[in-house]
Design a protein around this motif. Structure first.
Motif, PDB file in Angstrom:
ATOM      1  N   ALA A   2       0.838  -1.206   0.000  1.00 14.66           N
ATOM      2  CA  ALA A   2       0.000   0.000   0.000  1.00 14.66           C
ATOM      3  C   ALA A   2       0.873   1.256   0.000  1.00 14.66           C
ATOM      4  N   ILE A   3       1.948   1.241   0.761  1.00 18.91           N
ATOM      5  CA  ILE A   3       2.890   2.358   0.761  1.00 18.91           C
ATOM      6  C   ILE A   3       3.493   2.524  -0.629  1.00 18.91           C
ATOM      7  N   GLY A   4       3.798   1.414  -1.279  1.00 16.28           N
ATOM      8  CA  GLY A   4       4.358   1.468  -2.630  1.00 16.28           C
ATOM      9  C   GLY A   4       3.412   2.138  -3.610  1.00 16.28           C
ATOM     10  N   VAL A   5       2.134   1.825  -3.519  1.00 14.09           N
ATOM     11  CA  VAL A   5       1.142   2.453  -4.404  1.00 14.09           C
ATOM     12  C   VAL A   5       1.170   3.973  -4.207  1.00 14.09           C
ATOM     13  N   ILE A   6       1.125   4.403  -2.966  1.00  9.28           N
ATOM     14  CA  ILE A   6       1.092   5.840  -2.663  1.00  9.28           C
ATOM     15  C   ILE A   6       2.393   6.521  -3.075  1.00  9.28           C
ATOM     16  N   THR A   7       3.509   5.896  -2.808  1.00  5.30           N
ATOM     17  CA  THR A   7       4.805   6.474  -3.161  1.00  5.30           C
ATOM     18  C   THR A   7       4.910   6.680  -4.665  1.00  5.30           C
ATOM     19  N   GLU A   8       4.531   5.671  -5.410  1.00  6.71           N
ATOM     20  CA  GLU A   8       4.615   5.776  -6.871  1.00  6.71           C
ATOM     21  C   GLU A   8       3.579   6.765  -7.410  1.00  6.71           C
ATOM     22  N   ALA A   9       2.405   6.821  -6.797  1.00  8.03           N
ATOM     23  CA  ALA A   9       1.393   7.789  -7.219  1.00  8.03           C
ATOM     24  C   ALA A   9       1.891   9.211  -6.972  1.00  8.03           C
ATOM     25  N   ALA A  10       2.608   9.413  -5.871  1.00  9.05           N
ATOM     26  CA  ALA A  10       3.172  10.734  -5.590  1.00  9.05           C
ATOM     27  C   ALA A  10       4.209  11.115  -6.640  1.00  9.05           C
ATOM     28  N   GLU A  11       4.969  10.145  -7.112  1.00  9.77           N
ATOM     29  CA  GLU A  11       5.949  10.418  -8.162  1.00  9.77           C
ATOM     30  C   GLU A  11       5.254  10.799  -9.470  1.00  9.77           C
ATOM     31  N   LEU A  12       4.115  10.204  -9.745  1.00 12.69           N
ATOM     32  CA  LEU A  12       3.323  10.607 -10.909  1.00 12.69           C
ATOM     33  C   LEU A  12       2.812  12.035 -10.724  1.00 12.69           C
ATOM     34  N   PHE A  53       1.370  21.932  -9.420  1.00 11.12           N
ATOM     35  CA  PHE A  53       1.524  23.365  -9.666  1.00 11.12           C
ATOM     36  C   PHE A  53       1.497  23.729 -11.152  1.00 11.12           C
ATOM     37  N   ARG A  54       0.916  22.870 -11.978  1.00  5.83           N
ATOM     38  CA  ARG A  54       0.792  23.161 -13.397  1.00  5.83           C
ATOM     39  C   ARG A  54      -0.686  23.239 -13.762  1.00  5.83           C
ATOM     40  N   ASP A  55      -1.038  24.193 -14.600  1.00  6.14           N
ATOM     41  CA  ASP A  55      -2.422  24.279 -15.066  1.00  6.14           C
ATOM     42  C   ASP A  55      -2.640  23.245 -16.172  1.00  6.14           C
ATOM     43  N   ALA A  56      -3.839  23.217 -16.729  1.00  2.00           N
ATOM     44  CA  ALA A  56      -4.187  22.201 -17.730  1.00  2.00           C
ATOM     45  C   ALA A  56      -3.276  22.262 -18.943  1.00  2.00           C
ATOM     46  N   SER A  57      -2.973  23.443 -19.404  1.00  2.00           N
ATOM     47  CA  SER A  57      -2.105  23.612 -20.571  1.00  2.00           C
ATOM     48  C   SER A  57      -0.683  23.131 -20.278  1.00  2.00           C
ATOM     49  N   GLU A  58      -0.168  23.512 -19.127  1.00  2.00           N
ATOM     50  CA  GLU A  58       1.177  23.085 -18.739  1.00  2.00           C
ATOM     51  C   GLU A  58       1.232  21.577 -18.504  1.00  2.00           C
ATOM     52  N   SER A  59       0.161  21.026 -17.967  1.00  2.00           N
ATOM     53  CA  SER A  59       0.097  19.575 -17.753  1.00  2.00           C
ATOM     54  C   SER A  59       0.111  18.828 -19.072  1.00  2.00           C
ATOM     55  N   ALA A  60      -0.635  19.331 -20.046  1.00  6.13           N
ATOM     56  CA  ALA A  60      -0.646  18.700 -21.375  1.00  6.13           C
ATOM     57  C   ALA A  60       0.734  18.756 -22.008  1.00  6.13           C
ATOM     58  N   GLN A  61       1.410  19.875 -21.849  1.00  9.09           N
ATOM     59  CA  GLN A  61       2.762  20.019 -22.391  1.00  9.09           C
ATOM     60  C   GLN A  61       3.714  19.055 -21.693  1.00  9.09           C
ATOM     61  N   ARG A  62       3.574  18.954 -20.387  1.00 10.87           N
ATOM     62  CA  ARG A  62       4.424  18.042 -19.607  1.00 10.87           C
ATOM     63  C   ARG A  62       4.210  16.599 -20.056  1.00 10.87           C
ATOM     64  N   LEU A  63       2.959  16.238 -20.277  1.00 14.91           N
ATOM     65  CA  LEU A  63       2.647  14.887 -20.741  1.00 14.91           C
ATOM     66  C   LEU A  63       3.313  14.602 -22.080  1.00 14.91           C
ATOM     67  N   ALA A  64       3.286  15.568 -22.956  1.00 16.80           N
ATOM     68  CA  ALA A  64       3.921  15.394 -24.270  1.00 16.80           C
ATOM     69  C   ALA A  64       5.440  15.290 -24.139  1.00 16.80           C
ATOM     70  N   GLU A  87       8.552   8.989 -19.033  1.00 19.45           N
ATOM     71  CA  GLU A  87       8.682   9.011 -17.576  1.00 19.45           C
ATOM     72  C   GLU A  87       7.318   8.824 -16.914  1.00 19.45           C
ATOM     73  N   ILE A  88       6.310   9.469 -17.456  1.00 19.85           N
ATOM     74  CA  ILE A  88       4.954   9.367 -16.905  1.00 19.85           C
ATOM     75  C   ILE A  88       4.416   7.947 -17.079  1.00 19.85           C
ATOM     76  N   GLU A  89       4.657   7.354 -18.234  1.00 27.26           N
ATOM     77  CA  GLU A  89       4.256   5.960 -18.448  1.00 27.26           C
ATOM     78  C   GLU A  89       4.951   5.039 -17.456  1.00 27.26           C
ATOM     79  N   ALA A  90       6.228   5.302 -17.177  1.00 31.25           N
ATOM     80  CA  ALA A  90       6.971   4.480 -16.219  1.00 31.25           C
ATOM     81  C   ALA A  90       6.360   4.600 -14.820  1.00 31.25           C
ATOM     82  N   GLU A  91       5.933   5.804 -14.441  1.00 31.96           N
ATOM     83  CA  GLU A  91       5.299   5.980 -13.130  1.00 31.96           C
ATOM     84  C   GLU A  91       3.972   5.225 -13.067  1.00 31.96           C
ATOM     85  N   LEU A  92       3.189   5.306 -14.140  1.00 26.05           N
ATOM     86  CA  LEU A  92       1.929   4.539 -14.177  1.00 26.05           C
ATOM     87  C   LEU A  92       2.206   3.043 -14.061  1.00 26.05           C
ATOM     88  N   ALA A  93       3.243   2.589 -14.735  1.00 22.05           N
ATOM     89  CA  ALA A  93       3.602   1.173 -14.665  1.00 22.05           C
ATOM     90  C   ALA A  93       4.013   0.785 -13.249  1.00 22.05           C
TER      91      ALA A  93
END
Length: 118
Positions: free
Chosen positions: A33-43, A49-60, A65-71
Motif C-alpha cells: 500500500a505504501i508502494g502504491v502511494i509512493t509511486e502515485a506521488a511520483e506521478l 503546480f501546473r495548469d491544464a495547458s502546462e500539464s498537457a505540455q508536460r505529458l507530451a 517518464e509518466i508511463e513508467a510511473e503509471l507502470a
C-alpha cells in the motif's frame, strides 16, 4: 498489448518477477500500500503546480517518464492483488456499479460534486 493482456497475465508476471528475487518477505499489505502511494506521488510530481495547458505540455514532453510511473503504480496494485488473492476485475466492477448509484448520470452530468452533495 492492452487488448490482449489480461489481469491474470499481469498478476502472474509480477508474481514470477518477485518470487525470482525472493521479495515475498518485503511485500506485506502495508508495504505494498505504501508502494502504491509512493509511486502515485511520483506521478503527481509531474503535474503539481501546473495548469491544464502546462500539464498537457508536460505529458507530451515527459511521456516515457509518466508511463513508467503509471507502470510502477500498476505493479504495486497487481502485486497486492496477487499476494492477497483479490479479484481486481470483480472489485472494479463492484465499485463501478456502486459509483453508478452514487453518481446517477441524470444528476451529475457535467458537474464535479461529491455524491454527498447531490
Amino acid at each position: 498489448m492492452d487488448d490482449t493482456t489480461t489481469v491474470s497475465d499481469l498478476k502472474a508476471r509480477v508474481k514470477a518477477f518477485c518470487e525470482e528475487r525472493d521479495w515475498d518477505q518485503f511485500h506485506g499489505a502495508k508495504d505494498l500500500a505504501i508502494g502504491v502511494i509512493t509511486e502515485a506521488a511520483e506521478l503527481l510530481e509531474h503535474f503539481r503546480f501546473r495548469d491544464a495547458s502546462e500539464s498537457a505540455q508536460r505529458l507530451a514532453e515527459k511521456r516515457e517518464e509518466i508511463e513508467a510511473e503509471l507502470a510502477d503504480i500498476l505493479f504495486f496494485i497487481m502485486r497486492f492483488a496477487q499476494r492477497f488473492d483479490i479479484d481486481v476485475a470483480s472489485a472494479f466492477e463492484a465499485k463501478l456499479q456502486a459509483n453508478a448509484k452514487r453518481y446517477p448520470a441524470s444528476k451529475v452530468r457535467g458537474r464535479n460534486v461529491k455524491y454527498t452533495e447531490l
